[in-house]
Design a protein around this motif. Structure first.
Motif, mmCIF file in Angstrom:
data_model
loop_
_atom_site.group_PDB
_atom_site.id
_atom_site.type_symbol
_atom_site.label_atom_id
_atom_site.label_comp_id
_atom_site.label_asym_id
_atom_site.label_seq_id
_atom_site.Cartn_x
_atom_site.Cartn_y
_atom_site.Cartn_z
ATOM 1 N N LEU A 40 -3.788 15.305 1.306
ATOM 2 C CA LEU A 40 -2.783 14.250 1.390
ATOM 3 C C LEU A 40 -1.729 14.669 2.402
ATOM 4 N N SER A 42 1.961 13.620 4.583
ATOM 5 C CA SER A 42 3.176 12.804 4.522
ATOM 6 C C SER A 42 3.406 12.120 5.867
ATOM 7 N N ASN A 65 -1.265 3.613 1.226
ATOM 8 C CA ASN A 65 -0.265 4.494 0.633
ATOM 9 C C ASN A 65 -0.729 4.965 -0.739
ATOM 10 N N GLY A 67 1.269 7.364 -2.374
ATOM 11 C CA GLY A 67 2.462 7.918 -2.996
ATOM 12 C C GLY A 67 3.244 6.840 -3.721
ATOM 13 N N LYS A 71 8.030 7.602 -1.466
ATOM 14 C CA LYS A 71 7.325 8.729 -0.861
ATOM 15 C C LYS A 71 5.972 8.237 -0.354
ATOM 16 N N MET A 73 2.515 8.871 1.067
ATOM 17 C CA MET A 73 1.483 9.895 1.208
ATOM 18 C C MET A 73 0.162 9.193 1.497
ATOM 19 N N TYR A 74 -0.623 9.771 2.410
ATOM 20 C CA TYR A 74 -1.867 9.144 2.835
ATOM 21 C C TYR A 74 -3.000 10.155 2.821
ATOM 22 N N SER A 76 -5.717 12.200 4.436
ATOM 23 C CA SER A 76 -5.687 12.690 5.820
ATOM 24 C C SER A 76 -6.815 12.108 6.672
#
Length: 97
Positions: A40, A42, A65, A67, A71, A73-74, A76
């Motif tokens: 994950l 940011s 998303n 998160g 926040k 978070m993805y 990768s």
């Protein structure tokens, strides 16, 4: 004039077969580095890697998303695949109805 430094980036699941001191394309390999990509990532990590603004990254990865609301978070692999694609160029004036 001294020697110039060239950087070649390779993304792969297996390490490339390159050795220190090996001659490649008329130059000698003097250093190797490896970057571990987390599962994950940011928005800050993506801004540093791609040089895009935070708002642009959030807009392009809107549906991915993982998160909370504040926040972002993805995954990768998904984020890199989407951000690596060049945006379609829109040519010409907008159509007036």
């Amino acid at each position: 004039m001294g020697a110039l430094k060239y950087i070649i980036t390779v993304e792969s699941d297996t390490p490339p077969k390159v050795m220190l001191g090996q001659s490649i394309f008329g130059g000698e390999v003097v250093g190797l580095t490896m970057e571990k990509i987390p599962t994950l990532v940011s928005v800050a990590w993506l801004v540093e890697k791609y040089g895009m603004t935070k708002a642009t990254i959030i807009k392009r990865l809107d549906g991915f998303n993982q998160g909370s609301d504040g926040k972002f978070m993805y995954d990768s692999k998904t984020a890199i695949a989407i951000l690596s694609q060049s945006p379609k160029s829109k040519r010409g004036a907008k159509r007036v109805n």
